[in-house]
Enzyme design. Structure first.
Site, mmCIF file in Angstrom:
data_model
loop_
_atom_site.group_PDB
_atom_site.id
_atom_site.type_symbol
_atom_site.label_atom_id
_atom_site.label_comp_id
_atom_site.label_asym_id
_atom_site.label_seq_id
_atom_site.Cartn_x
_atom_site.Cartn_y
_atom_site.Cartn_z
ATOM 1 N N VAL A 15 0.836 -1.212 0.000
ATOM 2 C CA VAL A 15 0.000 0.000 0.000
ATOM 3 C C VAL A 15 0.870 1.261 0.000
ATOM 4 O O VAL A 15 0.596 2.216 -0.730
ATOM 5 C CB VAL A 15 -0.982 -0.003 1.198
ATOM 6 C CG1 VAL A 15 -1.824 1.274 1.199
ATOM 7 C CG2 VAL A 15 -1.900 -1.209 1.144
ATOM 8 N N VAL A 123 -11.536 -0.224 5.098
ATOM 9 C CA VAL A 123 -12.788 -0.952 4.853
ATOM 10 C C VAL A 123 -13.063 -1.066 3.356
ATOM 11 O O VAL A 123 -13.384 -0.082 2.686
ATOM 12 C CB VAL A 123 -13.979 -0.260 5.558
ATOM 13 C CG1 VAL A 123 -15.247 -1.069 5.362
ATOM 14 C CG2 VAL A 123 -13.685 -0.090 7.036
ATOM 15 N N ASP A 192 -11.100 -10.686 9.395
ATOM 16 C CA ASP A 192 -10.912 -9.449 8.642
ATOM 17 C C ASP A 192 -12.268 -8.811 8.310
ATOM 18 O O ASP A 192 -12.475 -7.607 8.518
ATOM 19 C CB ASP A 192 -10.138 -9.783 7.348
ATOM 20 C CG ASP A 192 -9.973 -8.584 6.443
ATOM 21 O OD1 ASP A 192 -9.031 -7.801 6.679
ATOM 22 O OD2 ASP A 192 -10.772 -8.429 5.512
ATOM 23 N N LYS A 196 -13.925 -5.074 9.728
ATOM 24 C CA LYS A 196 -14.544 -4.085 8.832
ATOM 25 C C LYS A 196 -16.001 -3.850 9.208
ATOM 26 O O LYS A 196 -16.487 -2.713 9.201
ATOM 27 C CB LYS A 196 -14.428 -4.557 7.378
ATOM 28 C CG LYS A 196 -12.979 -4.576 6.888
ATOM 29 C CD LYS A 196 -12.830 -5.354 5.592
ATOM 30 C CE LYS A 196 -11.405 -5.313 5.068
ATOM 31 N NZ LYS A 196 -11.157 -6.295 3.989
#
Lengths: 393, 393
Positions: A15, A123, A192, A196
């Site tokens: 990222v 998210v 995960d 979120k």
């Protein structure tokens, strides 16, 4: 108001690199001053003076007014984010576990120190769901929010249902493509998606619910019998987190595999894509679809947050302040398909009604109604080989 | 900053009523002071003192700080909106034709008078596409924006392709359900979709393009031969507006019927639903799906805009200010299916290549490449019975 941002970025993984790629193509009023990294010995594509291993080089630098946190370790991430917010810096983070676990504390710190923490990238990657819940659906009566929030498990399920791959083969393929971690439990176990969901529920309903109090059962116990069962009925199995206002006082939250038919909009969400379905009293059904993971999609969400900080943007958390009347409940019945090996679990789960039963030597299942509270109470008994549960409908 | 809003609303049709329904369920910091209506003799569900036929009762009332314009007549709507903005009032409008036609002028008035005009409800009902283009994709490189922007024509196409209804029967059904006007040309001729496309293009690319310079050909010349052609190839026909950056200088805009396969995300957008597909360099493919019309979905978008005005929200039109380098072009080749009755049109259109030709006594078509400019130039020759054009791919 367009404040110049000087960035300190923690992490230079997929990222961080994606973000750097995006920023350099744009003439934005911002500069990256420092990356804080863990492994100085790794070869980097950028000049050495951009990197440091010392968090203080960012946290104590008054010129750096914006911190971007992109590391994996949730505990370390919390320390960094909390310290940065307390030091008067605005922060962008994509760390769903850290945010879901510490949200209330982080909101309090923001209020105390007048700083802003944004986390759209945490998210569903590029899908702007938090921003829309905050800004656009802030006056809507939201019946439910559900969808496909985890790209890795969805990729695996797509390969199973569309290409007839075995679970293990599909998982390995997802790992080879970088969609799934070496330890895939976080993804395929529904953790995960749960993190979120907790964040989404907070912005939709003004609730802080600790992740450990939210039911999550994943797709890792899926067997060929379950797949055959679904295929024969033209259904697919998807891993679906759900937040639903069941009456004007209570909200339920859970992550379960779900048997979905072709009429369900989630049926066509395939591979690493995510989809968020918002059902609202007035806007009716709204669906957001996009890439849920990857350096560029997540990087684009992080950049949108950074750009918004130039204009002083902050989440208002209006629903936490205004409402306060909604509570969290597990007192709600859902219909499930349950494959099992041992009759004992059927007794334990106290189905309120059973509409179908099937017995064969190596495949037994029931379909019936059961309370969320009972599933949560018996989650360890369900979450093991020999048992698979999926919501129906 | 949460300013109390006192509203004057022009129009009390399906959206006005929907808006009233929503506002009364919520404890918002706003009050409706007056509805301006055209037909005082109609029986209304609200107290008589709420209604007037005199626009000045709203425009000259200093207590009314926010005008909501929900009337059909685009010319009258422009006069109202311009006058209100000049009188220092913020305005929310859902009038796509008026906004598409007068956007540059309306932006100038906003700047001169420091007022704000919001119009999310004008584009795809409840789908928050303008807000997301303004706020969320403001730093993205947008390759294209396309989708299904008109619920009426999509409803008709769904009935044709899913339920085998004839075009006329499907149209009548849409009219009976209130999805299509008595004169349906605005919808089925692609004008409504074009107005929305012009607004979207403005927020995506910083361009003001007059609607009359944008190609629109609708679905009203669709014949059973075209439907059969699509069905045999497992394709559906959808009415698709497209905005695309074809290079770093030029943007193309057009509305055409399109043959789409099951892999296309628009294939599954059915009935009165709308879908907006954003393709971006970093966020990749984003898709927004929701109800495109109706009192409540559009009312919810209008309410979101009203609520945003309490916080002083305004569109920044950043791309108009920043960029300025993008221009509008029709110099672009697309592949089309063209059913025709007379060979002359094939010569006129100057296909640059033809890959398929079919002749039968009552059905002739070609598939080939053609420039947008040529289609635009010959739009009247195409847009008549005996001819049907649809983009492929």
């Amino acid at each position: 108001m367009n404040n110049k941002l000087t960035l300190g970025i923690f992490g230079f993984g997929v990222v961080g690199q994606g973000l750097y790629d995006i920023i350099k193509t744009k003439n934005l009023n911002l500069a990256i001053k420092k990356f804080v990294i863990k492994h100085p010995e790794k070869k980097r594509s950028l000049p050495a003076e951009l990197f440091t291993t010392d968090a203080k080089a960012v946290l104590n630098d008054p010129e750096i007014n914006t911190v971007v946190e992109l590391i994996d370790d949730a505990a370390a991430a919390f320390d960094i984010v909390a310290a940065a917010l307390k030091a008067g810096k605005n922060v962008v983070s994509a760390n769903k576990k850290m945010i879901a676990t510490h949200l209330k504390e982080l909101v309090d710190i923001q209020h105390q120190h007048g700083t802003s923490l944004l986390y759209e990238g945490a998210v569903c990657g590029s899908i702007p769901i938090i921003r829309n819940l905050e800004e656009y659906y802030d006056n809507e009566l939201l019946h439910s929010i559900s969808g496909i929030f985890n790209g890795s498990s969805n990729y695996i399920l797509s390969k199973i249902f569309n290409d007839n791959l075995a679970y293990d083969t599909a998982l390995r393929q997802a790992q080879d493509l970088g969609f799934a971690e070496t330890d895939p439990t976080l993804d395929v176990g529904g953790f995960d998606a749960k993190f979120k969901l907790a964040i989404v529920a907070s912005h939709a309903y003004g609730l802080y619910i600790a992740p450990e109090n939210i039911l999550n059962i994943g797709i890792d116990k899926l067997s060929t019998s379950d797949i055959q069962f679904a295929n024969e009925k033209n259904l697919k199995i998807k891993l679906v987190p759900t937040a639903r206002e069941i009456n004007d006082k209570d909200v339920i939250l859970y992550v379960l595999p779900k048997l979905v038919s072709a009429e369900n909009i989630l049926y066509n969400v395939e591979n690493e894509y995510n989809g968020v379905l918002v059902k609202a009293a007035f806007a009716d059904e709204q669906f957001f679809y996009g890439k849920g993971a990857g350096g560029h999609p997540t990087g684009s969400a992080v950049l949108s947050d950074i750009a918004a900080l130039r204009y002083g943007y902050r989440y208002e958390y209006k629903k936490h302040i205004d409402a306060g009347s909604l509570g969290y409940s597990t007192d709600w019945e859902i219909t499930v398909y349950l494959r099992y090996d041992d009759e004992k679990i059927i007794e334990k789960l106290e189905f309120t009604s059973i509409s179908e039963r099937y017995y064969a030597q190596d495949f037994k299942y029931v379909i019936g109604k059961i309370s969320l509270a009972k599933i949560f109470e018996n989650r360890d008994a369900i979450n093991r080989n020999g048992v698979f549960i999926a919501e129906i409908g």
